[in-house]
Design an enzyme around this catalytic site. Structure first.
Site, PDB file in Angstrom:
ATOM      1  N   GLY A 173      -9.839  25.054 -29.542  1.00  0.00           N
ATOM      2  CA  GLY A 173     -10.196  25.101 -31.075  1.00  0.00           C
ATOM      3  C   GLY A 173     -11.520  25.827 -31.399  1.00  0.00           C
ATOM      4  N   GLY A 174     -12.114  25.351 -32.576  1.00  0.00           N
ATOM      5  CA  GLY A 174     -13.376  26.031 -32.848  1.00  0.00           C
ATOM      6  C   GLY A 174     -14.620  25.807 -31.907  1.00  0.00           C
ATOM      7  N   GLY A 408     -20.261  63.976 -28.841  1.00  0.00           N
ATOM      8  CA  GLY A 408     -20.932  62.707 -29.028  1.00  0.00           C
ATOM      9  C   GLY A 408     -21.160  61.863 -28.133  1.00  0.00           C
ATOM     10  N   ALA A 409     -20.448  61.919 -27.034  1.00  0.00           N
ATOM     11  CA  ALA A 409     -20.901  60.973 -26.023  1.00  0.00           C
ATOM     12  C   ALA A 409     -22.146  61.331 -25.383  1.00  0.00           C
ATOM     13  CB  ALA A 409     -19.724  60.998 -25.040  1.00  0.00           C
TER      14      ALA A 409
HETATM   15  C1  HXC Z   1     -10.637  12.715 -28.609  1.00  0.00           C
HETATM   16  C2  HXC Z   1      -9.596  13.499 -26.622  1.00  0.00           C
HETATM   17  C3  HXC Z   1      -9.700  14.829 -27.286  1.00  0.00           C
HETATM   18  C4  HXC Z   1     -10.281  14.738 -28.593  1.00  0.00           C
HETATM   19  C5  HXC Z   1      -8.802  15.032 -25.295  1.00  0.00           C
HETATM   20  N1  HXC Z   1      -9.078  13.660 -25.559  1.00  0.00           N
HETATM   21  N2  HXC Z   1      -9.251  15.560 -26.262  1.00  0.00           N
HETATM   22  N3  HXC Z   1     -10.035  12.673 -27.300  1.00  0.00           N
HETATM   23  N4  HXC Z   1     -10.728  13.859 -29.234  1.00  0.00           N
HETATM   24  N5  HXC Z   1     -10.289  16.109 -29.249  1.00  0.00           N
HETATM   25  C6  HXC Z   1      -8.958  12.556 -24.437  1.00  0.00           C
HETATM   26  C7  HXC Z   1      -7.215  12.196 -24.451  1.00  0.00           C
HETATM   27  O1  HXC Z   1      -6.895  11.364 -25.577  1.00  0.00           O
HETATM   28  C8  HXC Z   1      -7.308  11.473 -23.150  1.00  0.00           C
HETATM   29  O2  HXC Z   1      -7.550  10.130 -23.177  1.00  0.00           O
HETATM   30  C9  HXC Z   1      -8.430  12.219 -22.241  1.00  0.00           C
HETATM   31  O3  HXC Z   1      -9.485  13.033 -23.197  1.00  0.00           O
HETATM   32  C10 HXC Z   1      -7.894  13.286 -21.396  1.00  0.00           C
HETATM   33  O4  HXC Z   1      -6.978  14.102 -22.227  1.00  0.00           O
HETATM   34  P1  HXC Z   1      -5.400  14.584 -21.761  1.00  0.00           P
HETATM   35  O5  HXC Z   1      -4.698  15.096 -22.719  1.00  0.00           O
HETATM   36  O6  HXC Z   1      -4.943  13.350 -20.924  1.00  0.00           O
HETATM   37  O7  HXC Z   1      -5.779  15.767 -20.637  1.00  0.00           O
HETATM   38  P2  HXC Z   1      -5.187  16.856 -20.224  1.00  0.00           P
HETATM   39  O8  HXC Z   1      -3.713  16.775 -19.990  1.00  0.00           O
HETATM   40  O9  HXC Z   1      -6.014  17.442 -18.998  1.00  0.00           O
HETATM   41  O10 HXC Z   1      -5.308  17.795 -21.563  1.00  0.00           O
HETATM   42  C11 HXC Z   1      -6.468  18.441 -21.996  1.00  0.00           C
HETATM   43  C12 HXC Z   1      -6.312  18.926 -23.538  1.00  0.00           C
HETATM   44  C13 HXC Z   1      -5.975  18.082 -24.403  1.00  0.00           C
HETATM   45  C14 HXC Z   1      -5.800  20.191 -23.185  1.00  0.00           C
HETATM   46  C15 HXC Z   1      -8.032  19.252 -23.730  1.00  0.00           C
HETATM   47  O11 HXC Z   1      -6.318  16.813 -24.330  1.00  0.00           O
HETATM   48  C16 HXC Z   1      -5.645  18.478 -25.825  1.00  0.00           C
HETATM   49  O12 HXC Z   1      -5.074  19.291 -26.127  1.00  0.00           O
HETATM   50  N6  HXC Z   1      -6.834  17.951 -26.417  1.00  0.00           N
HETATM   51  C17 HXC Z   1      -7.136  18.552 -27.985  1.00  0.00           C
HETATM   52  C18 HXC Z   1      -7.695  19.673 -28.116  1.00  0.00           C
HETATM   53  C19 HXC Z   1      -8.056  20.060 -29.438  1.00  0.00           C
HETATM   54  O13 HXC Z   1      -7.242  20.458 -30.074  1.00  0.00           O
HETATM   55  N7  HXC Z   1      -9.224  19.795 -29.833  1.00  0.00           N
HETATM   56  C20 HXC Z   1      -9.610  19.940 -31.193  1.00  0.00           C
HETATM   57  C21 HXC Z   1     -10.149  21.213 -31.251  1.00  0.00           C
HETATM   58  S1  HXC Z   1     -10.638  21.453 -32.851  1.00  0.00           S
HETATM   59  P3  HXC Z   1      -7.028   8.846 -22.415  1.00  0.00           P
HETATM   60  O14 HXC Z   1      -7.638   7.762 -23.023  1.00  0.00           O
HETATM   61  O15 HXC Z   1      -5.596   9.003 -22.465  1.00  0.00           O
HETATM   62  O16 HXC Z   1      -7.759   9.136 -21.139  1.00  0.00           O
HETATM   63  C22 HXC Z   1     -12.458  21.362 -32.505  1.00  0.00           C
HETATM   64  C23 HXC Z   1     -12.943  21.746 -33.738  1.00  0.00           C
HETATM   65  C24 HXC Z   1     -14.211  22.164 -33.455  1.00  0.00           C
HETATM   66  O17 HXC Z   1     -12.720  21.389 -31.592  1.00  0.00           O
HETATM   67  C25 HXC Z   1     -15.012  22.837 -34.542  1.00  0.00           C
HETATM   68  C26 HXC Z   1     -16.030  23.702 -34.596  1.00  0.00           C
HETATM   69  C27 HXC Z   1     -16.258  24.952 -35.523  1.00  0.00           C
END
Ligand code: HXC
Length: 518
Positions: A173-174, A408-409
């Protein structure tokens, strides 16, 4: 120390709780995925027992609404602190994937922001060891604002302290923008990946199937997108390489890079260089062999090796002092400049300029890459970045023209009128508006069309062009370069040029900032 007295009960309870939190069960979660724990990473990075953690006992913010669960933990999923790397002060943060997926809540973010601000105040590099699911979903907008504060700090520190990110798990994500804003990104093969939208979103929106590795693995970012500058097969090698990498860099923009002991084993005169360029101007060679014969032994640390490989960039040392090397690579696409190599070079040059690292350019470039794809994708805009970066840089800039320097290079690659300090050419240099074939085809089109033997005529004209125009002597005699040199003395020439430029000072007129063509 006896901690059994009543004052120490709460203190030792907390110590035991945190030890339990980071116990073997947590470690196994990481190890089973081929990853190290956050503490193991920190211990590898810092010199023995020099790391001092702060905010180890902070706890996560209260959950604003009932949705999912914020796990109560000490440290809120990130380790932050400072210590010594190769004896120098460095700040770092390491996200802990075992706590809520290393997700960034507001307390987690405030810890990172605090250490970033300290690093800036102390004028020391900051290292981000990233292993995170991104913004913590349960904390909503608070975690987004946490990211914004981190981005703001990176931007404020840019060009003042080196900022390096090592991706050691997901960056999604971001959240990818915090590494993208830093100076260099290291990644680990097969266990790290970066993308703005993951495979699920790609499937939903575009109905395309792609794995995390194919979408944003280390290899993809090192070779195709250019987001990753260095990739390694495992975390240990990534961190060891990072430690070595830091040894080339100053701690901040008002210091010079550290000087390492030069063992004096490289001769200033190297006759091997006389035979290193093939006599046939169309034959390729590896410019890295040339670089290796000139710099201190084994001192080259290449950056972005797989991306835009027609331009080689990296740090090296001359008599123990750091230099930035930019070199056309005749072995790849004949060393032409294209979009990727232009942006790669521009970013590298700007880093060197910000951190007082002299730039040494080795030139063998037939020109910019022609073609519809390059033109339509903006070679004009991207090539202008390289031009801008070279011209804008005020650190010492020295060019060695090895062979081709056309059109140019020639101008772009740090020519003297663009602000290059010294320009040397080898006798094999070909300096002209364009290569012999193109020049003959344009100037003698009519004659060639009317000739009974156009092949022979062309051969003759090409030879004449090479003898009369495409050589280094005209440029030498008219002062457009400083000297045609014996290749054997190249190291000596660069060292004495750098000594002459030691106190180079360029006064830049006050302005908010230039407007680089981005
Ligand atoms: C809260 C989270 C989390 C999140 C993972 N976890 N991402 N908790 N917020 N963003 C937690 C899960 O619930 C899980 O908890 C533990 O972390 C491990 O995650 P798993 O999914 O079991 O691990 P894995 O299979 O290895 O997958 C990892 C992952 C997946 C690919 C990162 O968790 C995922 O897709 N997470 C979301 C990614 C995402 O879209 N994030 C937001 C991005 S937007 P438990 O309790 O079950 O152990 C963003 C905005 C930023 O970041 C803005 C800036 C401009």
């Amino acid at each position: 120390m006896d901690l059994s007295g009543k004052f120490y009960k709460a203190f030792s309870d907390r110590q035991s709780a945190i030890e339990k939190q980071y116990g073997p069960k947590q470690a196994e979660k990481q190890h089973s995925k081929g990853k190290l724990t956050a503490h193991e990473r920190i211990n590898l990075l810092f010199d023995n027992k020099t790391f001092e953690e702060i905010d180890a006992f902070v706890t996560p913010a209260d959950q604003p609404v009932e949705f999912g669960k914020v796990e109560r933990s000490y440290g809120d999923g990130v380790i932050v602190g400072h210590g010594k790397v190769n004896g120098r002060l460095v700040f770092a943060y390491a996200q802990d994937f075992t706590i809520m997926g290393g997700s960034l809540g507001i307390v987690h973010a405030k810890k990172i922001a605090k250490i970033q601000e300290m690093a800036l105040k102390m004028g020391s590099p900051i290292i981000a060891l990233i292993d995170s699911g991104g913004a913590r979903i349960q904390e909503g907008v608070a975690s987004l604002s946490g990211y914004a504060a981190i981005f703001q700090n990176i931007i404020h520190s840019s060009g003042i302290i080196p900022q390096i990110s090592v991706i050691m798990g997901p960056a999604a994500g971001g959240a990818v923008y915090s590494p993208a804003l830093t100076d260099f990104v290291f990644m680990v093969n097969h266990t790290s990946y970066m993308f703005v939208t993951g495979p699920n979103v790609v499937k939903e929106v575009l109905n395309e199937d792609v794995s995390s590795e194919e979408l944003g693995g280390a290899e993809v970012h090192a070779r195709k997108s250019g987001v990753a500058h260095m990739i390694y097969d495992d975390e240990e090698n990534a961190i060891l390489a990072l430690k070595k990498f830091l040894s080339y860099l100053p701690s901040n923009n008002v210091e010079n890079p550290p000087i390492v002991n030069d063992d004096g084993s490289v001769n200033e005169i190297n006759e091997k260089l006389r035979g290193i360029i093939p006599e046939d101007p169309n034959k390729a060679y590896d410019v890295k062999d040339v670089i290796a014969q000139i710099i201190d032994k084994n001192s080259f640390f290449e950056t972005s090796e797989l991306f835009g490989a027609n331009l080689v960039t990296g740090f090296a040392r001359l008599t123990g002092k750091t230099i930035g090397v930019v070199a056309n690579q005749p072995k790849v696409l004949a060393g032409v400049l294209d979009i990727n190599s232009s942006t790669k070079g521009a970013r590298f040059i700007r880093f060197c300029d910000a951190f007082n690292i002299p730039i040494i350019t080795f030139e063998d470039v037939p020109g910019f890459l022609p073609g519809i794809d390059q033109e339509h994708s903006g070679i004009i805009r991207h090539g202008a970045k390289l031009l801008f970066a070279y011209s804008e840089a005020t650190v010492p800039k020295i060019t060695i023209i090895l062979r081709k320097a056309y059109g140019g290079a020639f101008i772009v690659m740090n020519s003297k009128n663009l602000g290059g300090d010294f320009s040397f050419a080898w006798p094999s240099a070909e300096i002209a508006v364009m290569g012999p074939d193109g020049a003959v085809a344009i100037l003698y089109r009519k004659e060639l069309a009317e000739s009974k033997n156009p092949v022979e005529l062309k051969k003759e004209l090409v030879k004449k062009y090479r003898d009369k125009i495409a050589n280094p002597f005209i440029a030498d005699e008219s002062g457009y370069i400083d000297e045609v040199i014996d290749p054997a003395v190249t190291r000596k020439k660069i060292i004495s040029a750098l000594n002459a430029l030691n106190n180079k000072w360029v006064k830049v007129p006050a302005r908010k900032h230039g407007n680089m063509p981005l």
